[in-house]
Design a protein around this motif. Structure first.
Motif, PDB file in Angstrom:
ATOM      1  N   UNK A   7      11.498 -24.941  27.296  1.00  0.00           N
ATOM      2  CA  UNK A   7      11.201 -24.157  28.493  1.00  0.00           C
ATOM      3  C   UNK A   7       9.915 -23.362  28.337  1.00  0.00           C
ATOM      4  N   UNK A   8       9.470 -23.156  27.082  1.00  0.00           N
ATOM      5  CA  UNK A   8       8.221 -22.421  26.847  1.00  0.00           C
ATOM      6  C   UNK A   8       7.053 -23.079  27.575  1.00  0.00           C
ATOM      7  N   UNK A   9       7.191 -24.396  27.788  1.00  0.00           N
ATOM      8  CA  UNK A   9       6.125 -25.125  28.464  1.00  0.00           C
ATOM      9  C   UNK A   9       6.276 -25.076  29.982  1.00  0.00           C
ATOM     10  N   UNK A  10       7.321 -24.456  30.446  1.00  0.00           N
ATOM     11  CA  UNK A  10       7.543 -24.354  31.880  1.00  0.00           C
ATOM     12  C   UNK A  10       6.426 -23.544  32.527  1.00  0.00           C
ATOM     13  N   UNK A  11       5.824 -24.099  33.553  1.00  0.00           N
ATOM     14  CA  UNK A  11       4.680 -23.446  34.180  1.00  0.00           C
ATOM     15  C   UNK A  11       5.036 -22.086  34.752  1.00  0.00           C
TER      16      UNK A  11
END
Length: 263
Positions: A7-11
């Motif tokens: 989720x860290x890559x979730x915009x």
């Protein structure tokens, strides 16, 4: 070490992190990150109270909500905040950009005006100052600042549009007037043009000081542009843009694309 979820890559999370950090001081981000690390993301009210302004509370609440929905731990979020804050601080040290605006303004967005911004660049110059403009007349405060720069041994260069009498695009002889007003400045014109630039004009409006600061604007060197027109620009301090811009202007001189105007 804990494994940070995908989720860290979730915009949405990225945007919320950047939105909060770029609208907060470094000290405040560190404080909030510390509070998050020692508490729980379930403690919404307690954590959001660390931010005083309504917009700050809203940004922090949105960040906490997204992190909780993404199963980000308090420790992970605290580390993310510190990392984004450090990156933002380093970028700001490399280059700072300010919006410059003359004309109608509102109370909703803070802006700086053209004249003081240009004078800031001129006064900051210690060794070299290069200015370009299409039209230049009736701008006493800026002219005085340039004269003061010359008096403190700054090498001042100006590239201006020639008058129609010399094949240029302005009806009056700006260059002669500037030579009279600033006899120690290097005044350049773009008179010898290759076929592809036939009819071209010196339409750039820039000022560069010591390769470190530059002002890029829509404004000519006129009172109307400084006080009445709707003009926009940016000041850039640090980074590679001021240096590149100055190098390009000097290259135009050394390659004789533009030529110095003799008395």
């Amino acid at each position: 070490m804990p494994v940070i979820s995908d989720t860290i890559m979730n915009k949405h999370l990225q945007d919320a992190l950047i939105d909060f950090v770029t609208n907060s001081t470094n000290d405040h981000v560190e404080y909030v990150a510390g509070k998050i690390a020692e508490s729980s993301l379930n403690s919404f009210a307690e954590i959001t109270e660390t931010t005083r302004t309504p917009m700050g509370k809203q940004r922090l609440s949105e960040l906490l909500k997204i992190a909780k929905e993404g199963c980000i731990s308090a420790r992970e979020l605290s580390g993310m905040l510190k990392g984004v804050a450090l990156a933002n601080w380093r970028i700001s040290k490399l280059s700072q950009v300010d919006l410059i605006w003359t004309g109608p303004s509102t109370n909703l967005v803070s802006t700086r005006k053209t004249e003081p911004a240009l004078i800031q660049i001129i006064k900051s110059a210690k060794s070299k100052l290069f200015i370009t403009s299409f039209v230049a007349y009736s701008f006493p405060t800026v002219l005085n600042a340039i004269a003061e720069a010359i008096n403190r041994n700054v090498e001042v260069s100006m590239l201006l549009e020639s008058s129609t009498a010399y094949g240029g695009g302005v009806s009056f002889d700006v260059i002669s007037k500037m030579k009279t007003s600033l006899p120690l400045a290097n005044i350049y014109s773009w008179d010898e043009k290759s076929d592809e630039y036939t009819g071209g004009k010196v339409h750039a409006k820039v000022a560069v000081a010591d390769r470190n600061q530059c002002f890029i604007s829509s404004a000519n060197l006129t009172t109307h542009a400084m006080e009445r027109n709707m003009e926009a620009g940016v000041i850039i301090v640090g980074g590679e843009i001021p240096s590149k811009l100055h190098s390009h202007l000097e290259a135009l001189v050394t390659t004789r694309v533009v030529s110095i105007v003799n008395n």
